[in-house]
Write a protein that holds these residues in place. Structure first.
Motif, PDB file in Angstrom:
ATOM      1  N   TRP A  91       0.815  -1.224   0.000  1.00  0.00           N
ATOM      2  CA  TRP A  91       0.000   0.000   0.000  1.00  0.00           C
ATOM      3  C   TRP A  91       0.842   1.264   0.000  1.00  0.00           C
ATOM      4  CZ3 TRP A  91       0.214   3.635   3.904  1.00  0.00           C
ATOM      5  CH2 TRP A  91       0.823   3.237   5.093  1.00  0.00           C
ATOM      6  N   MET A  92       2.023   1.207   0.589  1.00  0.00           N
ATOM      7  CA  MET A  92       2.863   2.400   0.677  1.00  0.00           C
ATOM      8  C   MET A  92       3.285   2.905  -0.694  1.00  0.00           C
ATOM      9  SD  MET A  92       4.270   4.780   2.459  1.00  0.00           S
ATOM     10  CE  MET A  92       4.165   4.277   4.179  1.00  0.00           C
ATOM     11  N   GLN A  93       3.354   2.007  -1.676  1.00  0.00           N
ATOM     12  CA  GLN A  93       3.729   2.446  -3.019  1.00  0.00           C
ATOM     13  C   GLN A  93       2.665   3.363  -3.632  1.00  0.00           C
ATOM     14  OE1 GLN A  93       3.350  -0.748  -6.194  1.00  0.00           O
ATOM     15  NE2 GLN A  93       2.994  -2.019  -4.373  1.00  0.00           N
ATOM     16  N   LYS A  94       1.474   3.395  -3.022  1.00  0.00           N
ATOM     17  CA  LYS A  94       0.398   4.276  -3.487  1.00  0.00           C
ATOM     18  C   LYS A  94       0.462   5.667  -2.858  1.00  0.00           C
ATOM     19  CE  LYS A  94      -1.568   0.814  -5.695  1.00  0.00           C
ATOM     20  NZ  LYS A  94      -1.601   0.745  -7.184  1.00  0.00           N
ATOM     21  N   VAL A  95       1.300   5.820  -1.829  1.00  0.00           N
ATOM     22  CA  VAL A  95       1.411   7.106  -1.129  1.00  0.00           C
ATOM     23  C   VAL A  95       2.321   8.042  -1.918  1.00  0.00           C
ATOM     24  CG1 VAL A  95       2.202   8.244   0.993  1.00  0.00           C
ATOM     25  CG2 VAL A  95       1.042   6.019   1.118  1.00  0.00           C
ATOM     26  N   ASP A  96       1.946   9.295  -2.011  1.00  0.00           N
ATOM     27  CA  ASP A  96       2.777  10.295  -2.682  1.00  0.00           C
ATOM     28  C   ASP A  96       4.001  10.591  -1.804  1.00  0.00           C
ATOM     29  OD1 ASP A  96       3.924  12.385  -4.031  1.00  0.00           O
ATOM     30  OD2 ASP A  96       2.167  13.696  -3.971  1.00  0.00           O
ATOM     31  N   LEU A  97       5.159  10.121  -2.242  1.00  0.00           N
ATOM     32  CA  LEU A  97       6.403  10.300  -1.497  1.00  0.00           C
ATOM     33  C   LEU A  97       7.298  11.366  -2.132  1.00  0.00           C
ATOM     34  CD1 LEU A  97       7.208   6.529  -0.791  1.00  0.00           C
ATOM     35  CD2 LEU A  97       6.328   8.221   0.853  1.00  0.00           C
ATOM     36  N   THR A  98       6.696  12.253  -2.888  1.00  0.00           N
ATOM     37  CA  THR A  98       7.457  13.329  -3.528  1.00  0.00           C
ATOM     38  C   THR A  98       8.218  14.141  -2.483  1.00  0.00           C
ATOM     39  OG1 THR A  98       5.799  13.504  -5.285  1.00  0.00           O
ATOM     40  CG2 THR A  98       7.320  15.346  -5.029  1.00  0.00           C
ATOM     41  N   GLY A  99       9.515  14.292  -2.694  1.00  0.00           N
ATOM     42  CA  GLY A  99      10.332  15.078  -1.770  1.00  0.00           C
ATOM     43  C   GLY A  99      10.742  14.338  -0.513  1.00  0.00           C
ATOM     44  N   ILE A 100      10.430  13.025  -0.436  1.00  0.00           N
ATOM     45  CA  ILE A 100      10.727  12.215   0.748  1.00  0.00           C
ATOM     46  C   ILE A 100      11.844  11.221   0.436  1.00  0.00           C
ATOM     47  CG2 ILE A 100       9.820  10.581   2.439  1.00  0.00           C
ATOM     48  CD1 ILE A 100       8.417  13.195   2.694  1.00  0.00           C
ATOM     49  N   GLN A 101      12.838  11.168   1.303  1.00  0.00           N
ATOM     50  CA  GLN A 101      13.837  10.105   1.236  1.00  0.00           C
ATOM     51  C   GLN A 101      13.298   8.956   2.078  1.00  0.00           C
ATOM     52  OE1 GLN A 101      16.594  10.795  -0.731  1.00  0.00           O
ATOM     53  NE2 GLN A 101      17.033   8.592  -0.661  1.00  0.00           N
ATOM     54  N   TYR A 102      12.895   7.883   1.420  1.00  0.00           N
ATOM     55  CA  TYR A 102      12.174   6.792   2.067  1.00  0.00           C
ATOM     56  C   TYR A 102      13.096   5.609   2.338  1.00  0.00           C
ATOM     57  CZ  TYR A 102       8.993   2.799   2.582  1.00  0.00           C
ATOM     58  OH  TYR A 102       8.357   1.660   3.029  1.00  0.00           O
ATOM     59  N   ILE A 103      13.051   5.103   3.585  1.00  0.00           N
ATOM     60  CA  ILE A 103      13.730   3.867   3.951  1.00  0.00           C
ATOM     61  C   ILE A 103      12.678   2.900   4.468  1.00  0.00           C
ATOM     62  CG2 ILE A 103      15.465   2.755   5.399  1.00  0.00           C
ATOM     63  CD1 ILE A 103      16.771   5.522   5.739  1.00  0.00           C
ATOM     64  N   GLY A 104      12.571   1.751   3.831  1.00  0.00           N
ATOM     65  CA  GLY A 104      11.690   0.702   4.317  1.00  0.00           C
ATOM     66  C   GLY A 104      12.511  -0.304   5.100  1.00  0.00           C
ATOM     67  N   GLY A 105      12.134  -0.554   6.330  1.00  0.00           N
ATOM     68  CA  GLY A 105      12.867  -1.492   7.159  1.00  0.00           C
ATOM     69  C   GLY A 105      12.009  -2.678   7.550  1.00  0.00           C
ATOM     70  N   ASP A 106      12.609  -3.862   7.564  1.00  0.00           N
ATOM     71  CA  ASP A 106      11.881  -5.062   7.979  1.00  0.00           C
ATOM     72  C   ASP A 106      12.886  -6.091   8.471  1.00  0.00           C
ATOM     73  OD1 ASP A 106       8.725  -5.961   7.116  1.00  0.00           O
ATOM     74  OD2 ASP A 106      10.072  -7.535   7.850  1.00  0.00           O
ATOM     75  N   ILE A 107      12.476  -6.905   9.428  1.00  0.00           N
ATOM     76  CA  ILE A 107      13.364  -7.921   9.977  1.00  0.00           C
ATOM     77  C   ILE A 107      13.455  -9.153   9.081  1.00  0.00           C
ATOM     78  CG2 ILE A 107      11.657  -9.199  11.351  1.00  0.00           C
ATOM     79  CD1 ILE A 107      13.754  -9.224  13.633  1.00  0.00           C
TER      80      ILE A 107
END
Length: 233
Positions: A91-107
């Motif tokens: 679902w996060m791929q649907k969020v507008d992340l313009t201008g955001i440096q995104y880090i996805g973390g998972d164990i």
């Protein structure tokens, strides 16, 4: 004999949960098994299993988030985001992340490998991270949705302490406002509602919130929110 074996297995699992509460290896093992066997969906009898993160990550349950997160990013001038856990990024791929440096973390290492192969870009990256034991990157906002509900109370306290230690400015995390008692989780990876504003967490006075409009359980969990806390200056 079958009932005896089942009882022994249950007692052994509870013992391991107590012994390895802060073990990176054990927690990774638990959530990797959940991911590989799609247990978040099978445990809840979710037939609409579009995401291995479970029914709470489908587009119906995340519609409000997809709409409201960009508003919150702009309001609090968010330029860097740690999404922990990121799950399969459905679902996060649907969020507008313009201008955001995104880090996805998972164990779960399998998740990180697949996400990097499918979604990594100049502004999007995925890392294997244990929220309890690893040093977390310093970002403007840590989003921790639908993770603490799967941990034991002692683990939640440790995770919150580690989040604050990161030096990040804000935390946005799941809480159920109508929950009046924070029952401990008998087994790591299973689920129950938590209210962060109550004992033993006592994270009171959030500065903002997002109402998720959760329709799971025929509206039983319609008190589900993401609460925003300023955790560092």
């Amino acid at each position: 004999m079958r009932k005896l074996k089942s009882s022994v297995k249950k007692r052994l699992r509870l013992l391991l949960n107590r012994l390895f509460t802060k073990s990176r290896w054990y927690n990774q093992r638990v959530f990797t098994k959940i991911y590989r066997h799609d247990l978040f969906n099978t445990r809840s009898s979710n037939d609409h299993n579009v995401s291995k993160s479970g029914s709470g990550s489908d587009l119906e349950q995340t519609k409000a988030l997809i709409e409201q997160l960009p508003v919150l990013f702009q309001k609090y001038k968010i330029q860097s985001l740690l999404d922990l856990p990121c799950g399969d990024f459905f679902w996060m791929q649907k969020v507008d992340l313009t201008g955001i440096q995104y880090i996805g973390g998972d164990i779960v290492a399998d998740v990180i490998k697949k996400n990097n192969a499918a979604f990594a870009s100049e502004h999007i990256a995925f890392r294997e991270i244990d929220i309890i034991n690893d040093d977390l990157p310093k970002v403007d906002l840590i989003l921790c949705r639908d993770l603490l509900v799967h941990l034991k109370n002692q683990q939640i306290i440790a995770a919150l302490k580690n989040i604050k230690k990161s030096g990040s400015k804000y935390l946005l995390t799941t809480s159920f406002k109508n929950t009046t008692h924070n029952q401990d989780n008998g087994v790591i990876g299973f689920w129950r509602t938590i209210n962060l504003e109550l004992e033993p967490f006592n994270w009171k006075y959030p500065i903002d919130e997002i109402f998720e409009n959760c329709t799971e359980g025929n509206g039983k969990y319609n008190d589900k929110y993401l609460l925003l806390y300023q955790i560092n200056p």
